[in-house]
Design a protein around this motif. Structure first.
Motif, PDB file in Angstrom:
ATOM      1  N   THR B 152     -40.304  26.907 -49.909  1.00  0.00           N
ATOM      2  CA  THR B 152     -39.094  27.039 -50.719  1.00  0.00           C
ATOM      3  C   THR B 152     -38.495  28.434 -50.546  1.00  0.00           C
ATOM      4  OG1 THR B 152     -40.165  25.545 -52.297  1.00  0.00           O
ATOM      5  CG2 THR B 152     -38.166  26.662 -53.043  1.00  0.00           C
ATOM      6  N   GLU B 153     -37.189  28.461 -50.334  1.00  0.00           N
ATOM      7  CA  GLU B 153     -36.500  29.727 -50.075  1.00  0.00           C
ATOM      8  C   GLU B 153     -36.162  30.438 -51.384  1.00  0.00           C
ATOM      9  OE1 GLU B 153     -35.761  29.495 -45.668  1.00  0.00           O
ATOM     10  OE2 GLU B 153     -35.317  31.092 -47.107  1.00  0.00           O
ATOM     11  N   ILE B 154     -37.185  30.993 -51.990  1.00  0.00           N
ATOM     12  CA  ILE B 154     -36.991  31.824 -53.173  1.00  0.00           C
ATOM     13  C   ILE B 154     -37.734  33.131 -52.934  1.00  0.00           C
ATOM     14  CG2 ILE B 154     -36.538  30.004 -54.861  1.00  0.00           C
ATOM     15  CD1 ILE B 154     -39.484  29.995 -55.629  1.00  0.00           C
ATOM     16  N   ALA B 155     -37.398  34.143 -53.743  1.00  0.00           N
ATOM     17  CA  ALA B 155     -37.959  35.468 -53.477  1.00  0.00           C
ATOM     18  C   ALA B 155     -39.441  35.548 -53.811  1.00  0.00           C
ATOM     19  CB  ALA B 155     -37.184  36.523 -54.269  1.00  0.00           C
ATOM     20  N   GLY B 156     -39.882  34.830 -54.843  1.00  0.00           N
ATOM     21  CA  GLY B 156     -41.279  34.956 -55.213  1.00  0.00           C
ATOM     22  C   GLY B 156     -41.738  33.895 -56.180  1.00  0.00           C
ATOM     23  N   VAL B 157     -43.056  33.786 -56.297  1.00  0.00           N
ATOM     24  CA  VAL B 157     -43.666  32.891 -57.273  1.00  0.00           C
ATOM     25  C   VAL B 157     -44.788  33.645 -57.975  1.00  0.00           C
ATOM     26  CG1 VAL B 157     -43.118  30.824 -55.913  1.00  0.00           C
ATOM     27  CG2 VAL B 157     -45.404  31.831 -55.735  1.00  0.00           C
ATOM     28  N   VAL B 158     -44.978  33.321 -59.249  1.00  0.00           N
ATOM     29  CA  VAL B 158     -46.042  33.937 -60.037  1.00  0.00           C
ATOM     30  C   VAL B 158     -46.840  32.841 -60.728  1.00  0.00           C
ATOM     31  CG1 VAL B 158     -46.638  35.600 -61.830  1.00  0.00           C
ATOM     32  CG2 VAL B 158     -44.548  35.931 -60.475  1.00  0.00           C
ATOM     33  N   SER B 159     -48.122  32.776 -60.399  1.00  0.00           N
ATOM     34  CA  SER B 159     -49.015  31.812 -61.033  1.00  0.00           C
ATOM     35  C   SER B 159     -49.814  32.505 -62.126  1.00  0.00           C
ATOM     36  CB  SER B 159     -49.991  31.237 -59.995  1.00  0.00           C
ATOM     37  OG  SER B 159     -51.099  30.652 -60.635  1.00  0.00           O
ATOM     38  N   PHE B 160     -49.703  32.012 -63.356  1.00  0.00           N
ATOM     39  CA  PHE B 160     -50.529  32.498 -64.462  1.00  0.00           C
ATOM     40  C   PHE B 160     -51.675  31.509 -64.627  1.00  0.00           C
ATOM     41  CE2 PHE B 160     -48.022  35.904 -66.401  1.00  0.00           C
ATOM     42  CZ  PHE B 160     -46.758  35.681 -65.891  1.00  0.00           C
ATOM     43  N   HIS B 161     -52.875  31.950 -64.315  1.00  0.00           N
ATOM     44  CA  HIS B 161     -54.094  31.141 -64.404  1.00  0.00           C
ATOM     45  C   HIS B 161     -53.887  29.712 -63.889  1.00  0.00           C
ATOM     46  CE1 HIS B 161     -52.253  30.082 -68.297  1.00  0.00           C
ATOM     47  NE2 HIS B 161     -52.334  31.355 -68.652  1.00  0.00           N
ATOM     48  N   GLY B 162     -53.226  29.615 -62.722  1.00  0.00           N
ATOM     49  CA  GLY B 162     -53.034  28.300 -62.121  1.00  0.00           C
ATOM     50  C   GLY B 162     -54.197  27.935 -61.233  1.00  0.00           C
ATOM     51  N   GLY B 163     -54.365  26.642 -61.020  1.00  0.00           N
ATOM     52  CA  GLY B 163     -55.316  26.185 -60.018  1.00  0.00           C
ATOM     53  C   GLY B 163     -54.821  26.624 -58.655  1.00  0.00           C
ATOM     54  N   LEU B 164     -55.716  27.120 -57.817  1.00  0.00           N
ATOM     55  CA  LEU B 164     -55.293  27.747 -56.566  1.00  0.00           C
ATOM     56  C   LEU B 164     -55.482  26.859 -55.340  1.00  0.00           C
ATOM     57  CD1 LEU B 164     -56.800  31.328 -57.182  1.00  0.00           C
ATOM     58  CD2 LEU B 164     -54.491  30.526 -57.688  1.00  0.00           C
ATOM     59  N   GLY B 165     -56.111  25.719 -55.529  1.00  0.00           N
ATOM     60  CA  GLY B 165     -56.478  24.902 -54.379  1.00  0.00           C
ATOM     61  C   GLY B 165     -55.316  24.131 -53.782  1.00  0.00           C
ATOM     62  N   ALA B 166     -55.300  24.056 -52.458  1.00  0.00           N
ATOM     63  CA  ALA B 166     -54.311  23.252 -51.748  1.00  0.00           C
ATOM     64  C   ALA B 166     -54.918  21.884 -51.439  1.00  0.00           C
ATOM     65  CB  ALA B 166     -53.921  23.927 -50.437  1.00  0.00           C
ATOM     66  N   VAL B 167     -54.045  20.906 -51.236  1.00  0.00           N
ATOM     67  CA  VAL B 167     -54.505  19.597 -50.752  1.00  0.00           C
ATOM     68  C   VAL B 167     -54.690  19.704 -49.240  1.00  0.00           C
ATOM     69  CG1 VAL B 167     -53.710  17.238 -50.311  1.00  0.00           C
ATOM     70  CG2 VAL B 167     -53.466  18.256 -52.600  1.00  0.00           C
ATOM     71  N   PRO B 168     -55.836  19.249 -48.712  1.00  0.00           N
ATOM     72  CA  PRO B 168     -56.030  19.314 -47.262  1.00  0.00           C
ATOM     73  C   PRO B 168     -54.864  18.659 -46.530  1.00  0.00           C
ATOM     74  CG  PRO B 168     -58.063  18.669 -48.345  1.00  0.00           C
ATOM     75  CD  PRO B 168     -57.003  18.712 -49.414  1.00  0.00           C
ATOM     76  N   GLY B 169     -54.347  19.382 -45.530  1.00  0.00           N
ATOM     77  CA  GLY B 169     -53.188  18.894 -44.793  1.00  0.00           C
ATOM     78  C   GLY B 169     -51.875  19.390 -45.366  1.00  0.00           C
ATOM     79  N   MET B 170     -51.916  19.974 -46.563  1.00  0.00           N
ATOM     80  CA  MET B 170     -50.686  20.493 -47.176  1.00  0.00           C
ATOM     81  C   MET B 170     -50.790  21.999 -47.430  1.00  0.00           C
ATOM     82  SD  MET B 170     -49.662  17.452 -49.867  1.00  0.00           S
ATOM     83  CE  MET B 170     -47.962  18.008 -50.108  1.00  0.00           C
ATOM     84  N   GLU B 171     -51.661  22.660 -46.681  1.00  0.00           N
ATOM     85  CA  GLU B 171     -51.830  24.103 -46.882  1.00  0.00           C
ATOM     86  C   GLU B 171     -50.603  24.876 -46.406  1.00  0.00           C
ATOM     87  OE1 GLU B 171     -53.876  22.261 -44.999  1.00  0.00           O
ATOM     88  OE2 GLU B 171     -55.935  22.420 -45.777  1.00  0.00           O
ATOM     89  N   ALA B 172     -50.550  26.114 -46.855  1.00  0.00           N
ATOM     90  CA  ALA B 172     -49.509  27.029 -46.392  1.00  0.00           C
ATOM     91  C   ALA B 172     -49.586  27.170 -44.868  1.00  0.00           C
ATOM     92  CB  ALA B 172     -49.718  28.395 -47.044  1.00  0.00           C
ATOM     93  N   GLN B 173     -48.443  27.166 -44.231  1.00  0.00           N
ATOM     94  CA  GLN B 173     -48.381  27.288 -42.775  1.00  0.00           C
ATOM     95  C   GLN B 173     -47.816  28.642 -42.371  1.00  0.00           C
ATOM     96  OE1 GLN B 173     -49.634  24.853 -40.673  1.00  0.00           O
ATOM     97  NE2 GLN B 173     -50.368  24.155 -42.683  1.00  0.00           N
ATOM     98  N   GLN B 174     -48.396  29.198 -41.323  1.00  0.00           N
ATOM     99  CA  GLN B 174     -48.003  30.542 -40.905  1.00  0.00           C
ATOM    100  C   GLN B 174     -46.517  30.618 -40.589  1.00  0.00           C
ATOM    101  OE1 GLN B 174     -50.554  32.466 -38.028  1.00  0.00           O
ATOM    102  NE2 GLN B 174     -48.936  33.905 -37.441  1.00  0.00           N
ATOM    103  N   GLY B 175     -45.897  31.664 -41.093  1.00  0.00           N
ATOM    104  CA  GLY B 175     -44.491  31.887 -40.798  1.00  0.00           C
ATOM    105  C   GLY B 175     -43.551  31.021 -41.601  1.00  0.00           C
ATOM    106  N   LYS B 176     -44.095  30.183 -42.504  1.00  0.00           N
ATOM    107  CA  LYS B 176     -43.245  29.245 -43.237  1.00  0.00           C
ATOM    108  C   LYS B 176     -43.284  29.463 -44.743  1.00  0.00           C
ATOM    109  CE  LYS B 176     -43.388  25.935 -39.519  1.00  0.00           C
ATOM    110  NZ  LYS B 176     -43.498  24.542 -39.097  1.00  0.00           N
ATOM    111  N   ILE B 177     -43.665  30.650 -45.153  1.00  0.00           N
ATOM    112  CA  ILE B 177     -43.788  30.939 -46.578  1.00  0.00           C
ATOM    113  C   ILE B 177     -42.903  32.134 -46.928  1.00  0.00           C
ATOM    114  CG2 ILE B 177     -45.424  31.332 -48.468  1.00  0.00           C
ATOM    115  CD1 ILE B 177     -46.106  28.831 -46.912  1.00  0.00           C
ATOM    116  N   PRO B 178     -41.612  31.914 -47.137  1.00  0.00           N
ATOM    117  CA  PRO B 178     -40.749  33.063 -47.457  1.00  0.00           C
ATOM    118  C   PRO B 178     -41.032  33.695 -48.818  1.00  0.00           C
ATOM    119  CG  PRO B 178     -39.458  31.010 -47.357  1.00  0.00           C
ATOM    120  CD  PRO B 178     -40.850  30.668 -46.976  1.00  0.00           C
ATOM    121  N   ALA B 179     -41.508  32.908 -49.767  1.00  0.00           N
ATOM    122  CA  ALA B 179     -41.710  33.453 -51.109  1.00  0.00           C
ATOM    123  C   ALA B 179     -42.910  34.391 -51.123  1.00  0.00           C
ATOM    124  CB  ALA B 179     -41.940  32.316 -52.103  1.00  0.00           C
TER     125      ALA B 179
END
Lengths: 261, 261
Positions: B152-179
């Protein structure tokens, strides 16, 4: 929100009023050992004020620590950068590793050397004793954590990419850690690996210390130090974002721990 | 130091000028699903400004998120608190676990619901599109990390005590995380255990995302929420220091990511 306000008030005030930064090389002693420290403060500020002890990285008290001392003095803090090694002892790698190793292997000596510097700070006439913190870089980061473990009566300590491990038998003890603890750590720091980070968390949680750990993605060891260069494959390299973020995190921490209660 | 300056300028300015906080319950849709969100902003502020999307915790958009929206509006931000679940769907435990589970198990749907809220924010006439961040609590913390993972093309995200796990196959991809990513995490949070924290660090490091993780010693899950009570043995409890520290860390992060470049 109030603490951000105070952090800013401190920084803006000192940036916008005239400041007269005084710096002095200071010879002092620990037992028979002659030490050479460095003080910096804004002479335009009157009265006792929050004061910061700086513990150096492994090459000794150098221009790097003097630079940080000046930055803190500009921000209105009264600063003493301690000398752990001794006057004239400013070893480059690999000798710096040996010299740092002497103190990491004898933490009572290390603590005593830092406490000598703390006494210089507390006795300089400008220090509000209820508003003292110690910051350290790398070897010095380990040092300020040792000050905390020793139960030193200061408001807080800030470790910049310091080694986090305690010596078995010298861990933080519950109820005996008055200093609040902030550790600023590079996620990819090979000199402070994941098991050491985990052990630190367990140690400080068991001691019920007031601690925080900020981890900077992409940063390795020495991320606050331009002299570390920019080759992360060496495991130590400057990281401008982590440097700026860690400095601001420290100022925010100071605003909190030095707040009038 | 400049960013602390800006963080404070934002907070002090809004505290000292007259503010006229407007709040509105807002009905909107995602496909056929009717949603009910909440906006808040200071009507005394003119023009487009930094804007924040809030993603709620597992019981849905409640007074808690409205409280945070008002706090952010007081600080000068334009805010939209999204509804992931649907109008009238505000489940208490244990139903809240089931409802949250539906979205955690279908992250494309979860992302799409949040993006519908983001569109509401971006189209409200007050949002500077170059200065948008998303914050989330618990389930919502996982949500904003999903927004980041989605690129998502936003400046940033802030997680307050959020679950940190990704779903396998849906992880962050290199070069594709502008936030830019800031995670605020309780050291003793049993709902976000050490292996999940380690996996998150590895995921984000591999993606070369810009990420930071602040860990608060002594805090468990839901540490920002007074309604969680004070019994840490439940694994979820309010922690006033971690609440204040995490809020200030968020404001400092906003000052950095929204800085004019």
């Amino acid at each position: 929100m109030k603490r951000i306000g105070i952090a800013l008030a401190i920084t803006f005030t000192s940036l916008h009023l005239s400041a007269e930064i005084v710096e002095e090389v200071v010879e002092y002693k620990h037992g028979e050992t002659v030490l050479e420290g460095f003080r910096a403060y804004d002479d335009e500020i009157e009265g006792k004020r929050p004061s910061i002890l700086i513990i150096h990285q492994w090459t000794g008290l150098t221009d790097y620590e003097k630079m940080r001392a000046r930055m803190l003095a500009q921000a209105g803090y009264n600063v003493f950068a301690a000398d752990v090694y001794g006057k004239g002892i400013r070893p480059q790698p690999p000798a710096s590793g040996e010299e740092a190793g002497k103190y990491k292997a004898d933490r009572e000596l290390y603590r005593a050397r830092m406490l000598a510097g703390l006494e210089m700070l507390k006795n300089d006439g400008r220090t509000d004793p209820s508003k003292v913190a110690a910051i350290g870089y790398c070897f010095g980061g380990t040092g300020v954590l040792e000050l905390a473990r020793a139960g030193t009566e200061i408001a807080g300590v800030v470790s910049f990419h310091g080694g986090l491990g305690a010596v078995p038998g010298m861990e933080a003890q519950q109820g005996k850690i008055p200093a609040k603890i902030l550790c600023l750590h590079g996620a990819l720091d090979p000199y402070v690996p994941a098991d050491e980070v985990a052990a630190f968390q367990a140690e400080m949680s068991a001691a019920k210390a007031d601690w925080q750990l900020n981890i900077y993605g992409g940063a390795v060891h020495a991320f606050t130090q331009k002299m570390a260069g920019d080759d992360i494959s060496k495991g130590a390299a400057y990281n401008a974002e982590a440097d700026a973020r860690s400095w601001d995190a420290m100022l925010l921490f100071f605003a909190e721990i030095f707040l009038e209660s």
